[in-house]
Design a protein around this motif. Sequence first.
Motif, PDB file in Angstrom:
ATOM      1  N   GLY A 295      -1.258  -5.840  -5.115  1.00 49.81           N
ATOM      2  CA  GLY A 295      -0.605  -5.437  -6.444  1.00 49.81           C
ATOM      3  C   GLY A 295      -1.415  -3.627  -6.653  1.00 49.81           C
ATOM      4  N   PRO A 296      -1.578  -3.934  -7.090  1.00 47.66           N
ATOM      5  CA  PRO A 296      -2.013  -2.132  -7.436  1.00 47.66           C
ATOM      6  C   PRO A 296      -3.180  -1.542  -7.104  1.00 47.66           C
ATOM      7  CG  PRO A 296      -2.836  -3.103  -9.560  1.00 47.66           C
ATOM      8  CD  PRO A 296      -1.934  -4.041  -8.828  1.00 47.66           C
ATOM      9  N   THR A 297      -3.031  -0.457  -5.786  1.00 46.17           N
ATOM     10  CA  THR A 297      -3.939  -0.049  -4.979  1.00 46.17           C
ATOM     11  C   THR A 297      -4.149   1.654  -5.608  1.00 46.17           C
ATOM     12  OG1 THR A 297      -2.237   1.268  -3.658  1.00 46.17           O
ATOM     13  CG2 THR A 297      -2.973  -0.685  -3.380  1.00 46.17           C
ATOM     14  N   CYS A 298      -3.870   2.447  -6.745  1.00 49.95           N
ATOM     15  CA  CYS A 298      -4.216   3.342  -7.163  1.00 49.95           C
ATOM     16  C   CYS A 298      -5.630   2.856  -7.452  1.00 49.95           C
ATOM     17  CB  CYS A 298      -3.020   3.709  -8.193  1.00 49.95           C
ATOM     18  SG  CYS A 298      -2.423   2.895  -9.320  1.00 49.95           S
ATOM     19  N   PHE A 299      -7.055   4.466  -7.927  1.00 44.93           N
ATOM     20  CA  PHE A 299      -7.654   4.063  -8.658  1.00 44.93           C
ATOM     21  C   PHE A 299      -8.770   3.764  -8.513  1.00 44.93           C
ATOM     22  CE2 PHE A 299      -4.740   7.234 -10.993  1.00 44.93           C
ATOM     23  CZ  PHE A 299      -4.965   9.019 -10.771  1.00 44.93           C
ATOM     24  N   THR A 300      -9.280   2.644  -6.955  1.00 40.27           N
ATOM     25  CA  THR A 300      -9.448   2.064  -6.913  1.00 40.27           C
ATOM     26  C   THR A 300     -11.072   2.116  -6.734  1.00 40.27           C
ATOM     27  OG1 THR A 300      -9.120   2.001  -5.006  1.00 40.27           O
ATOM     28  CG2 THR A 300      -7.885   0.310  -6.239  1.00 40.27           C
TER      29      THR A 300
ATOM     30  N   LYS B 284       4.033   4.233   4.722  1.00 35.65           N
ATOM     31  CA  LYS B 284       3.743   3.778   3.870  1.00 35.65           C
ATOM     32  C   LYS B 284       2.049   3.907   4.394  1.00 35.65           C
ATOM     33  CE  LYS B 284       5.552  -0.610   5.825  1.00 35.65           C
ATOM     34  NZ  LYS B 284       5.806  -2.135   5.576  1.00 35.65           N
ATOM     35  N   GLN B 285       1.634   4.004   5.939  1.00 32.85           N
ATOM     36  CA  GLN B 285       0.260   4.269   5.925  1.00 32.85           C
ATOM     37  C   GLN B 285      -0.671   5.848   5.429  1.00 32.85           C
ATOM     38  OE1 GLN B 285       0.007   5.425  10.406  1.00 32.85           O
ATOM     39  NE2 GLN B 285       0.398   2.865  10.927  1.00 32.85           N
ATOM     40  N   ILE B 286       0.575   6.867   4.619  1.00 34.85           N
ATOM     41  CA  ILE B 286      -0.005   7.751   4.029  1.00 34.85           C
ATOM     42  C   ILE B 286       0.118   7.930   2.840  1.00 34.85           C
ATOM     43  CG2 ILE B 286       1.269   9.954   3.841  1.00 34.85           C
ATOM     44  CD1 ILE B 286       3.110   9.726   6.088  1.00 34.85           C
ATOM     45  N   MET B 287       0.589   6.228   2.048  1.00 34.32           N
ATOM     46  CA  MET B 287       0.744   6.076   0.805  1.00 34.32           C
ATOM     47  C   MET B 287      -0.652   4.942   0.412  1.00 34.32           C
ATOM     48  SD  MET B 287       4.821   5.162   0.252  1.00 34.32           S
ATOM     49  CE  MET B 287       6.257   6.627   0.167  1.00 34.32           C
ATOM     50  N   ALA B 288      -0.786   4.859   1.470  1.00 32.47           N
ATOM     51  CA  ALA B 288      -2.282   3.477   1.505  1.00 32.47           C
ATOM     52  C   ALA B 288      -3.759   4.054   0.538  1.00 32.47           C
ATOM     53  CB  ALA B 288      -2.714   3.297   3.177  1.00 32.47           C
ATOM     54  N   GLY B 289      -4.036   5.948   0.979  1.00 40.33           N
ATOM     55  CA  GLY B 289      -4.926   6.017   0.331  1.00 40.33           C
ATOM     56  C   GLY B 289      -4.484   7.033  -1.104  1.00 40.33           C
ATOM     57  N   ALA B 290      -2.735   7.010  -0.982  1.00 44.13           N
ATOM     58  CA  ALA B 290      -2.321   7.957  -1.926  1.00 44.13           C
ATOM     59  C   ALA B 290      -2.631   7.529  -3.799  1.00 44.13           C
ATOM     60  CB  ALA B 290      -1.775   8.491  -2.333  1.00 44.13           C
ATOM     61  N   ASP B 291      -2.805   7.827  -4.515  1.00 40.82           N
ATOM     62  CA  ASP B 291      -3.268   7.778  -6.153  1.00 40.82           C
ATOM     63  C   ASP B 291      -1.898   7.269  -6.683  1.00 40.82           C
ATOM     64  OD1 ASP B 291      -5.701   6.296  -6.363  1.00 40.82           O
ATOM     65  OD2 ASP B 291      -6.413   8.471  -5.444  1.00 40.82           O
ATOM     66  N   ILE B 292      -1.515   8.713  -7.242  1.00 38.56           N
ATOM     67  CA  ILE B 292      -0.443   8.899  -7.610  1.00 38.56           C
ATOM     68  C   ILE B 292       0.966   9.867  -6.656  1.00 38.56           C
ATOM     69  CG2 ILE B 292       1.136  10.600  -9.338  1.00 38.56           C
ATOM     70  CD1 ILE B 292      -2.129  10.617 -10.435  1.00 38.56           C
ATOM     71  N   PHE B 293       1.839   8.981  -6.725  1.00 40.25           N
ATOM     72  CA  PHE B 293       3.419   9.770  -6.241  1.00 40.25           C
ATOM     73  C   PHE B 293       4.130  10.544  -7.177  1.00 40.25           C
ATOM     74  CE2 PHE B 293       8.203   9.110  -4.366  1.00 40.25           C
ATOM     75  CZ  PHE B 293       7.546   9.286  -3.062  1.00 40.25           C
ATOM     76  N   VAL B 294       4.941  11.172  -6.938  1.00 40.00           N
ATOM     77  CA  VAL B 294       5.520  12.341  -7.612  1.00 40.00           C
ATOM     78  C   VAL B 294       6.938  12.763  -6.487  1.00 40.00           C
ATOM     79  CG1 VAL B 294       5.763  13.805  -8.917  1.00 40.00           C
ATOM     80  CG2 VAL B 294       3.425  12.889  -8.734  1.00 40.00           C
TER      81      VAL B 294
ATOM     82  N   GLY C  31       2.157  -0.041  -4.382  1.00 40.73           N
ATOM     83  CA  GLY C  31       1.061   0.093  -5.153  1.00 40.73           C
ATOM     84  C   GLY C  31       0.334   1.577  -5.862  1.00 40.73           C
ATOM     85  N   MET C  32       1.313   2.769  -5.917  1.00 36.54           N
ATOM     86  CA  MET C  32       1.214   3.756  -6.364  1.00 36.54           C
ATOM     87  C   MET C  32       1.021   4.111  -7.568  1.00 36.54           C
ATOM     88  SD  MET C  32       1.635   6.370  -2.922  1.00 36.54           S
ATOM     89  CE  MET C  32       0.971   6.879  -4.284  1.00 36.54           C
TER      90      MET C  32
ATOM     91  N   ALA D  87      -2.272   4.033 -15.667  1.00 33.56           N
ATOM     92  CA  ALA D  87      -1.878   3.759 -14.563  1.00 33.56           C
ATOM     93  C   ALA D  87      -2.065   2.589 -13.399  1.00 33.56           C
ATOM     94  CB  ALA D  87      -3.073   5.214 -13.348  1.00 33.56           C
ATOM     95  N   ARG D  88      -2.911   2.249 -12.943  1.00 34.88           N
ATOM     96  CA  ARG D  88      -3.177   0.775 -13.018  1.00 34.88           C
ATOM     97  C   ARG D  88      -1.846  -0.321 -13.380  1.00 34.88           C
ATOM     98  NH1 ARG D  88      -6.936  -0.419  -8.418  1.00 34.88           N
ATOM     99  NH2 ARG D  88      -6.845  -2.854  -8.970  1.00 34.88           N
TER     100      ARG D  88
END
Length: 372
Positions: free
Chosen positions: A178-183, A257-267, A286-287, A331-332
Amino acid sequence: MTSAPDEDMSAPAAPKVDLALCVDPRSLLRFRAVLRYLCVGLLDVAAQVRLVTSSPEAKSLVLGSVQHILCKEPRWPLYRNRLATLLHALDARTPNIVHGFSARSYEMAAAVARHFNAHLILHALSMDDADRLARTSQVEVDQIIAGSKPILDAILDPGTINPSTARIARPGILTGDGPTCFTHPERVPTILCTSQLIRVNGVDRLLEALASLRNQGHEFMAFFTGSGPMEPALRKRARTLDLAAVVTFSEPSGDAKQIMAGADIFVRPAPEDALSVRTLQAMGSGMAVITIEGGASDAYVHEHTGLICPDGQADTLATAIERLLNDHPFARKLASQAVGHVKQNHSVSAMCETAVQIYHDLVLRNQTLSVR
């Protein structure tokens, strides 16, 4: 009294797939994860797989019975010698399927298929691939695979390809739950861009958008993990825009995927002429994703799987990023819908099942039903 059947119709034996998968180095780097999942899926059905490429990176895909045949691409003026070396390497076990994974591998795949009288599959994962296929009507191809609907449309639009020989098989990736952004509301929001640092990718305009947002008082940290010839100029531009404290340029060696684990927005600040595993991974992890309208992918649906900007201008990008920074629930919601979309349309199991079905259907053409 019972009567015996007049004839015994026995089912054909399970198709034996012996695949030569031709992959150029650039595509191997871009689709390493997808190719690994495909190889695992083929092992599950006891297919024999030989990965034909000039890249030593293929060693990471060699598992189980998958073999790596390291060959230099047959290019003029050494075309004949290099092709002969490759054919000799394959000769010990004749392939019955040859799969060219992108345009740079088409010529080699076609030559191998002709030599061994094998079925030929050509795969298109970019608009350049589609253009090349539309201009290769003289090559006898058994199956064309397009990675998306826009790519398939581009292949068929000139009218040189028989539509019955072409189909869609979307690349498969693993997804999160599920979503991981702004958690973590207390944490400074993070923005990730993995685009290569070249002029056409719009990274300079993204820097301008970030400068505008910072001047408006928005807090964030931004990470650029691509590489390319524009890196020195972009680093200098970030300093000029007074972004040095919030922007980091880094080319990580670990799993994306490890880099993305802690990020909120992907551009992704420019249209994608080729399918991007990175963007699909961002959606699947989940970004909240921001991309530009147009290009090769059909995974981006505005306000459903992400925010799709009509252009990549700095003010347009800034507006989209600001919307997500200001509305975390929205966003979520986008991130949750993106994860569901990727699970439904880009599953690893569906990709492998489609490939196996195509391979088996082609091999079965050469088998006859025995009658006793």
